[in-house]
Design a protein around this motif. Structure first.
Motif, PDB file in Angstrom:
ATOM      1  N   ASP A  33      -5.766  47.516  15.250  1.00 42.87           N
ATOM      2  CA  ASP A  33      -5.390  48.345  13.959  1.00 42.87           C
ATOM      3  C   ASP A  33      -4.129  47.894  13.244  1.00 42.87           C
ATOM      4  O   ASP A  33      -4.047  48.111  11.974  1.00 42.87           O
ATOM      5  CB  ASP A  33      -5.288  49.730  14.268  1.00 42.87           C
ATOM      6  N   ALA A  34      -3.260  46.959  13.706  1.00 37.22           N
ATOM      7  CA  ALA A  34      -2.151  46.586  13.182  1.00 37.22           C
ATOM      8  C   ALA A  34      -2.475  45.217  12.364  1.00 37.22           C
ATOM      9  O   ALA A  34      -1.457  44.739  11.565  1.00 37.22           O
ATOM     10  CB  ALA A  34      -0.959  46.417  14.104  1.00 37.22           C
ATOM     11  N   GLU A  82      -7.060  51.332  24.880  1.00 38.24           N
ATOM     12  CA  GLU A  82      -6.174  52.016  24.009  1.00 38.24           C
ATOM     13  C   GLU A  82      -5.090  50.779  23.175  1.00 38.24           C
ATOM     14  O   GLU A  82      -4.735  51.055  21.984  1.00 38.24           O
ATOM     15  CB  GLU A  82      -5.427  52.961  24.562  1.00 38.24           C
ATOM     16  N   VAL A  83      -4.486  50.093  24.186  1.00 35.64           N
ATOM     17  CA  VAL A  83      -3.733  48.946  23.497  1.00 35.64           C
ATOM     18  C   VAL A  83      -4.331  48.132  22.756  1.00 35.64           C
ATOM     19  O   VAL A  83      -3.753  47.883  21.648  1.00 35.64           O
ATOM     20  CB  VAL A  83      -2.770  48.228  24.700  1.00 35.64           C
ATOM     21  N   ARG A 105       3.426  54.421  29.287  1.00 33.68           N
ATOM     22  CA  ARG A 105       3.005  53.975  27.761  1.00 33.68           C
ATOM     23  C   ARG A 105       3.512  52.838  27.278  1.00 33.68           C
ATOM     24  O   ARG A 105       3.686  52.983  26.229  1.00 33.68           O
ATOM     25  CB  ARG A 105       2.952  55.385  26.929  1.00 33.68           C
ATOM     26  N   ARG A 119      -6.877  48.327  20.921  1.00 33.13           N
ATOM     27  CA  ARG A 119      -7.244  49.353  19.606  1.00 33.13           C
ATOM     28  C   ARG A 119      -5.883  49.299  18.739  1.00 33.13           C
ATOM     29  O   ARG A 119      -6.070  48.972  17.448  1.00 33.13           O
ATOM     30  CB  ARG A 119      -7.824  50.522  19.751  1.00 33.13           C
ATOM     31  N   GLN A 120      -4.751  49.541  19.466  1.00 35.99           N
ATOM     32  CA  GLN A 120      -3.628  49.729  18.506  1.00 35.99           C
ATOM     33  C   GLN A 120      -3.217  48.378  18.049  1.00 35.99           C
ATOM     34  O   GLN A 120      -2.707  48.329  16.944  1.00 35.99           O
ATOM     35  CB  GLN A 120      -2.360  50.467  19.451  1.00 35.99           C
ATOM     36  N   ASP A 179       4.658  49.728  19.973  1.00 40.96           N
ATOM     37  CA  ASP A 179       5.383  49.647  18.668  1.00 40.96           C
ATOM     38  C   ASP A 179       6.561  48.710  18.815  1.00 40.96           C
ATOM     39  O   ASP A 179       6.630  47.875  17.829  1.00 40.96           O
ATOM     40  CB  ASP A 179       5.995  51.203  18.293  1.00 40.96           C
TER      41      ASP A 179
END
Length: 436
Positions: A359-360, A352-353, A399, A355-356, A422
């Protein structure tokens, strides 16, 4: 190629690359099936594209127009430019429909065709045409050397068409461009002005005025320079060579700025002059085209310039300059996410990390194997990832991620603060902006 093109400069020394580093980085390979033409592997292509992206952004800011020209030309083009007479044996030539053609070895003549395809006005000048075109030169087999001396390469090549009055400002702007780029990479550099060789007795007034323009531009630029006479300007005009020094104090010729008297004449380039130019009847750099064509136009001045030069050679220089430890903004391995174990929660969150971050827009990998975390981090450090993100039970629950910088240790993770993805992306953005 002929001496009137800055992109033809050989390097002043040969990059001696660390073989183990090259293999570890997996940036490129050379193969006997295509001698002199390197294969850029995925990580090498990442760096290559970052270099081009960097220069493209500067082109946008500095008023350059990017163009694309053909790879194949009828040899009549090279006869017009006078390159065929002096350099044909170093070109790849072949027949098409019983006519001789050649692979493009320089961009200048093609840019001249673009300039002349319609009537130009003094109001359009300066016109700055930039191209990352693929070039081919039939170099001798014994001269080929990895990325530093190839038969196929690309450059941040540009040609500026301007009036005589614009020359000094355009040259100074290129010097500012070079200084900005080299500073970002941590290079120092030397400036050399190459003047008219004594044996060249043609166009003396034009030579003198051109040299004065370059001297004034260098003086206003404000950095030390030396004046030398190596015969480099014999074909088309005076020139500024910029020799960079890397972290190991080795010197390389990459950037150059050359005034060209001849290509505008060979291609009969012209622009519609201003009323003031008509009154002055300019006859030197912006040469009126003869009495019978007096009202048809004035010759532009042509400036050849490169900043990084060959991207292949620059990649080799940077590889040694950084010793494989690439700054984050240009690194081919920016981030890796390592799960503390291979249990489902850890693996799922690590993906998940990844992919995040992907995507950035960052280069990120993931390691969810069943090895212990110390092995994973140790391997990531050897691979020179800028950031190693560790995720375990606490990170999954909150998270967040634990972010280890390159060369740090995970032996005492309690001292490394956790942060949200983030927040980490904000750090990445700042590093990109500051070229860190």
């Amino acid at each position: 190629m002929a001496d009137n093109h800055p992109e033809d400069e050989p390097s002043l020394s040969v990059v001696i690359q660390n073989t183990s580093s090259v293999k570890q980085d997996e940036l490129f390979l050379c193969h006997k099936m295509s001698p002199g033409s390197c294969f850029l592997l995925p990580h090498g292509t990442r760096v290559y594209n970052k270099l081009i992206e960097f220069i493209k952004k500067e082109y946008w800011k500095r008023g350059y127009e990017e163009v694309i020209s053909p790879n194949i030309y009828n040899m009549k083009l090279w006869e017009t430019s006078k390159d065929a007479a002096s350099y044909k044996e170093n070109m790849f030539t072949f027949d098409i429909d019983k006519q001789e053609f050649g692979l493009k070895s320089i961009n200048g003549p093609g840019h001249c065709l673009m300039f002349e395809h319609r009537v130009r006005s003094y109001r359009e000048l300066p016109i700055r045409l930039a191209e990352f075109g693929v070039l081919h030169r039939n170099e001798a087999s014994e001269a080929l050397s990895g990325l530093t001396h190839t038969r196929r390469f690309q450059q941040d090549d540009a040609h500026i068409f301007c009036t005589k009055e614009q020359v000094k400002k355009e040259v100074k702007d290129v010097l500012d461009f070079v200084d900005y780029v080299y500073t970002k990479f941590g290079f120092t550099y030397e400036l050399k002005l190459l003047t008219r060789p004594e044996e060249n007795t043609k166009d003396l007034q034009r030579w003198e005025e051109s040299e004065n323009d370059l001297v004034e531009a260098l003086q206003e630029f404000g950095k030390p320079f030396t004046v030398v006479n190596r015969g480099e300007g014999a074909f088309c005009g005076p020139k500024i060579d910029i020799t960079l020094s890397d972290a190991m104090k080795r010197k390389f010729q990459c950037a150059s700025i050359q005034l060209d008297f001849q290509l505008p004449d060979h291609f009969k380039l012209r622009y519609s002059p201003s009323d003031e130019e008509k009154k002055e009847n300019v006859m030197i750099h912006s040469k009126v085209l003869g009495s019978e064509d007096k009202d048809k136009g004035v010759r532009p001045v042509m400036i050849h310039r490169t900043v990084l030069g060959s991207f292949e050679r620059m990649l080799a220089i940077l590889l040694d300059h950084y010793k494989g430890k690439w700054p984050f903004w240009i690194s081919p391995r920016q981030v890796i996410v390592c799960s503390s174990s291979n249990n489902e929660n850890h693996r799922s969150y690590a993906e998940e990390v990844r992919r995040q971050i992907h995507d950035a827009g960052y280069h990120v990998d993931v390691d969810t194997t069943d090895r212990n975390i110390s092995e994973k981090v140790g391997e990531a450090e050897i691979a020179q990832y800028n950031y190693i993100l560790v995720v375990g039970d606490e990170e999954v629950a909150t998270r967040q991620v634990t972010a280890l910088l390159r060369d740090s240790s995970c032996s005492d993770r309690s001292k490394v603060p956790m942060m949200s993805v983030d927040a980490l992306l904000d750090v990445f953005k700042l590093r990109i902006v500051k070229f860190l």
